[in-house]
Design a protein around this motif. Structure first.
Motif, short mmCIF file in Angstrom:
data_model
loop_
_atom_site.label_atom_id
_atom_site.label_comp_id
_atom_site.label_asym_id
_atom_site.label_seq_id
_atom_site.Cartn_x
_atom_site.Cartn_y
_atom_site.Cartn_z
N THR A 112 -19.49 -45.74 -27.06
CA THR A 112 -18.75 -44.81 -27.49
C THR A 112 -17.49 -44.74 -26.61
O THR A 112 -17.40 -44.82 -25.33
CB THR A 112 -19.21 -43.54 -27.66
OG1 THR A 112 -20.45 -43.49 -28.47
CG2 THR A 112 -18.26 -42.17 -28.00
N ILE A 143 -17.44 -40.14 -34.31
CA ILE A 143 -18.40 -39.28 -33.99
C ILE A 143 -18.07 -37.84 -34.18
O ILE A 143 -18.63 -36.83 -35.17
CB ILE A 143 -18.83 -39.32 -32.50
CG1 ILE A 143 -19.69 -40.65 -32.44
CG2 ILE A 143 -19.95 -38.20 -32.22
CD1 ILE A 143 -20.27 -40.89 -30.85
N GLN A 144 -16.73 -37.50 -33.82
CA GLN A 144 -16.10 -36.31 -33.89
C GLN A 144 -14.69 -36.37 -34.07
O GLN A 144 -14.31 -37.27 -33.05
CB GLN A 144 -16.52 -35.28 -32.78
CG GLN A 144 -15.94 -33.88 -33.08
CD GLN A 144 -16.37 -32.80 -32.06
OE1 GLN A 144 -17.54 -33.09 -31.41
NE2 GLN A 144 -15.75 -31.91 -31.54
N THR A 147 -11.70 -34.07 -31.16
CA THR A 147 -12.90 -33.59 -30.05
C THR A 147 -11.99 -32.95 -28.58
O THR A 147 -12.58 -32.26 -28.01
CB THR A 147 -13.20 -34.90 -29.49
OG1 THR A 147 -13.75 -35.82 -30.89
CG2 THR A 147 -14.48 -34.60 -28.66
N ILE A 346 -19.81 -34.19 -27.11
CA ILE A 346 -20.52 -34.88 -28.21
C ILE A 346 -22.01 -35.21 -27.73
O ILE A 346 -22.75 -36.22 -28.03
CB ILE A 346 -19.76 -36.18 -28.11
CG1 ILE A 346 -19.60 -37.03 -26.84
CG2 ILE A 346 -18.43 -36.09 -29.06
CD1 ILE A 346 -19.26 -38.34 -27.06
N ARG A 349 -25.04 -35.94 -29.89
CA ARG A 349 -25.14 -37.12 -30.79
C ARG A 349 -25.63 -38.48 -29.69
O ARG A 349 -26.27 -39.26 -29.95
CB ARG A 349 -23.89 -37.55 -31.33
CG ARG A 349 -23.66 -36.72 -32.71
CD ARG A 349 -24.17 -37.13 -33.82
NE ARG A 349 -24.04 -38.48 -34.19
CZ ARG A 349 -22.82 -38.93 -35.02
NH1 ARG A 349 -22.02 -38.02 -35.46
NH2 ARG A 349 -22.63 -40.09 -35.18
#
Length: 385
Positions: A112, A143-144, A147, A346, A349
């Motif tokens: 990530t 993922i987002q 952010t 995050i 996740r």
């Protein structure tokens, strides 16, 4: 799918380690524990052979896929220098997911990355958390999407706009531009809230810059403030206090010098790049000892590469250099996994190995920070990549 016979560092709330454990997963983690509890009832089982199994690494601040690998201006999408105030820009519209550097990231165990615009503008736009492997369509790897909001202080805005003979060319003007836009957005927010409370109240004309800052003012996302020098860090803190913003300091070259103040203010820091020279005046106090000092003070921090300043695949090596500078190995691992995830918002996740989280993890035969080691295998969303 099950991987068994591994030494597993979960980095969960209890910092649980299984000297000989298993992990069961599909796209998400289904079970994790000691080998005595391993349900070896599937033909899809892999013997790790005693390898170390870590959560996938997270680069908390980078520009992967933003400055195209070896492409020059044609692939340079990091800084919109036509306007010093661009809160409405979004990383999802700038990142090229087919950039070769994503492959180099995942081969190093970085699963990530936080990607977004550079530091030319006092307000630059949204960062996004992105998986390093998956669909060629960026929307499916996010993922987002929003952010963090990027602010920048210090030398970079000054240097960029001095060349253009435009504001800002001083630190004062950089702060003033940020304040001006936040005041506008604050007034815009009051009008929007008044309309939502009473639909008969006039809704303000749509302003995309003000609208982009609403989640920042509401505290839904954090400000990631590019700061090296101590005075710039305190300017960022001053503005954050004025507008009640959630603040993260990015780079924080002088953060060790002001660690006591940062601890009192509960301000987290994303340190990096660690593996670099003192390439400009505001990096005079750069040291590989910074992470260890912040750790000893109990300050929340992560480690980043700032790719392409330092190639993203050297994130584990950067953690290793921080260990050499006095940081404990466990805290170095946390700085590129669970603590990075928490700072970036995050951690629901990624960042630790817990049931229900994404099945992102890496296996090493040796220590993750060893310069001679590369991952034995890497999994993203349960797929071996």
């Amino acid at each position: 799918m099950i991987i068994y016979n591994a030494k597993i560092y979960t980095l969960d709330g209890e910092n649980t380690t299984y000297d000989n454990g298993f992990i069961e997963f599909s796209g998400k983690i289904k079970a994790i524990g000691h080998m005595s509890d391993c349900p070896l009832t599937t033909d899809k089982a892999v013997d790790a052979g005693g390898a170390f199994l870590y959560p996938g690494f997270i680069d908390a601040h980078s520009h992967v896929g933003v400055w195209g690998n070896a492409e020059g201006f044609e692939g340079d999408d990091g800084n919109e220098i036509s306007d010093p105030c661009t809160p409405h820009l979004r990383a999802i519209d700038m990142v090229n997911p087919t950039d070769l550097c994503f492959n180099e990231a995942v081969k190093a165990g970085v699963t990530t990355v936080m990607c977004g615009p550079g530091s030319a503008n006092p307000i630059a736009g949204f960062f996004s958390a992105i998986k390093t492997s998956g669909s060629p369509r960026i929307d499916k790897r996010i993922i987002q999407g929003s952010t963090a909001m990027k602010f920048a202080f210090g030398e970079n805005p000054k240097m960029v706009y001095r060349e253009r003979s435009e504001t800002p060319v001083t630190r004062m003007a950089t702060a003033a531009i940020i304040r001006e836009q936040l005041y506008k957005a604050q007034r815009y927010l009051k009008s929007v809230d008044a309309h939502n409370a009473d639909p008969e109240t006039e809704l303000p004309d749509f302003d995309i810059k003000c609208d982009a800052l609403l989640p920042v003012l509401r505290g839904d996302i954090k400000v990631h403030a590019h700061c090296h020098r101590a005075d710039d860090i305190f300017t960022a803190i001053r503005i954050a206090e004025e507008f009640n913003l959630k603040l993260v300091i990015v780079h924080g070259t002088d953060s060790a010098m002001i660690a006591n103040e940062l601890k009192k203010l509960n301000t987290p820091v994303i340190i990096g790049p660690v593996l670099c020279d003192r390439g400009k005046p505001e990096m005079l106090n750069h040291s590989i000892c910074t992470a260890g000092i912040l750790s000893n003070k109990g300050i929340e921090f992560a480690i980043c590469t700032d790719h392409p300043v330092i190639p993203v695949q050297y994130l584990p090596l950067s953690a290793g250099l921080a260990i050499r500078g006095g940081l404990g190995a466990q805290n170095a691992l946390r700085a590129i996994t669970v603590d990075a995830a928490k700072i970036c918002g995050i951690s629901d996740r990624v960042g630790s190995l817990e049931i229900g989280k994404d099945a992102d993890f890496v296996l090493f035969k040796g220590n993750f920070y060893d310069v001679l080691e590369t991952p034995k295998s890497v999994y993203v969303d349960g797929s071996k990549v």
